[in-house]
Every structure is written in C-alpha cells, then in structure tokens.
Design an enzyme around this catalytic site. Sequence first.
Site, PDB file in Angstrom:
ATOM      1  N   HIS A   1       0.772  -1.174   0.047  1.00  0.00           N
ATOM      2  CA  HIS A   1      -0.207  -0.108   0.138  1.00  0.00           C
ATOM      3  C   HIS A   1       0.979   1.455  -0.007  1.00  0.00           C
ATOM      4  CE1 HIS A   1      -2.955   3.094   1.519  1.00  0.00           C
ATOM      5  NE2 HIS A   1      -3.593   2.393   1.015  1.00  0.00           N
ATOM      6  N   CYS A   2       1.774   1.304   0.747  1.00  0.00           N
ATOM      7  CA  CYS A   2       2.716   2.774   0.990  1.00  0.00           C
ATOM      8  C   CYS A   2       2.218   3.646   1.490  1.00  0.00           C
ATOM      9  CB  CYS A   2       3.445   2.704  -0.563  1.00  0.00           C
ATOM     10  SG  CYS A   2       4.373   1.134  -1.000  1.00  0.00           S
ATOM     11  N   ASP A   3       1.222   3.613   1.987  1.00  0.00           N
ATOM     12  CA  ASP A   3       0.447   5.019   2.442  1.00  0.00           C
ATOM     13  C   ASP A   3      -0.520   4.795   3.445  1.00  0.00           C
ATOM     14  OD1 ASP A   3       0.244   7.819   2.558  1.00  0.00           O
ATOM     15  OD2 ASP A   3      -1.144   7.972   0.906  1.00  0.00           O
ATOM     16  N   ILE A   4      -0.191   3.629   4.372  1.00  0.00           N
ATOM     17  CA  ILE A   4      -0.884   3.438   5.586  1.00  0.00           C
ATOM     18  C   ILE A   4      -1.044   4.480   6.622  1.00  0.00           C
ATOM     19  CG2 ILE A   4      -1.649   1.944   7.306  1.00  0.00           C
ATOM     20  CD1 ILE A   4      -2.171   0.700   4.603  1.00  0.00           C
TER      21      ILE A   4
ATOM     22  N   ASN B   1      -6.425   6.983   5.569  1.00  0.00           N
ATOM     23  CA  ASN B   1      -6.811   5.951   4.609  1.00  0.00           C
ATOM     24  C   ASN B   1      -7.453   4.820   5.117  1.00  0.00           C
ATOM     25  OD1 ASN B   1      -5.580   7.751   2.725  1.00  0.00           O
ATOM     26  ND2 ASN B   1      -3.689   6.829   2.666  1.00  0.00           N
TER      27      ASN B   1
END
Length: 153
Positions: free
Chosen positions: A83-86, A90
């Site tokens: 995911h890289c944007d937890i 989000n």
Amino acid sequence: MEVATISSTHHLNLVRLIGFCAEGHHRLLVYEFMKNGSLDNFLFTTEEHSGKMLSWEYRYNVALGTTRGIMYLHEECRDCIIHCDIKPENTLLDEIFNAKVSDFGLAKLINPKDNRYRILTSVGGPRSYLAPEWLANLPITSKSDVIAMDGLV
C-alpha cells in the site's frame, strides 16, 4: 494505476471502487459510502471534529480489520500489493465501524517470484507515516506497510 489496482482486489476490509472519471487532466475515484468517515476523525481533534474517542474494543477491531485488509494485499492477491500510504486518513469506517483500507495512490506491485520491484507511482504523503526504507532509499517490502501501521491505533 490506482483504478486498475483497486478494481482487481476484492476483500471485506478494502474499500470498494464504484466508479471513476479520467477525462483530460481530471481524475476522480468514487468509493462506496463510509458513514463514519476516516479513522483520523476519531483519533485527532480538529476544528471540524471534536475527536470522538473510540473505545478500546472498537480500536482493537479497527486494527484487526485494517490488518486483514493489508494482509490480503500482501499475501492473497494475485500480485503482492504494498500500500505504501497506511495512515488514519486512509482507513475508512462503515456504519458499524468495520475498517476498510482505501487510497491505493502509492501502491506498488511486487512479483514474489523474482523479488523485482515494479514502481507504479512516486512517493508522497506525510513523512511521519513513511517506513524507514523510503527515507533511506532502500527496497520496499511488505514490512514497509507493517511499520506504518504502528501509527494507526
């Protein structure tokens, strides 16, 4: 890429994409309605939100739901998706506070067979939620999402 990534994933703890618009330079994603908004509304106090606190039982269930969504992306998808944007913004909450992971704008696909990384988008988002791998320019692995989840609950 976000549309392709989201539309190919189906899990109880992932937000469902209903539609999208890609006309010229305009981009719009339409997700299922999540009555309770994002987790940050329940963790932080802002001018718009009083920072309604979740009980520890709800927090535990939100953490489990988020973890199940991320585990699906890492281990059960055809391609491993990181995911890289937890972050709390989000993680969306439905009417009974089931957690659903959203916003795959930074998602990376990894082919687990050859360990090569296919970068789909560039890094963004607040540095406070970035895994150390991002900041040190090291290869991104599924551990990057696990480290970022520490700030959720």
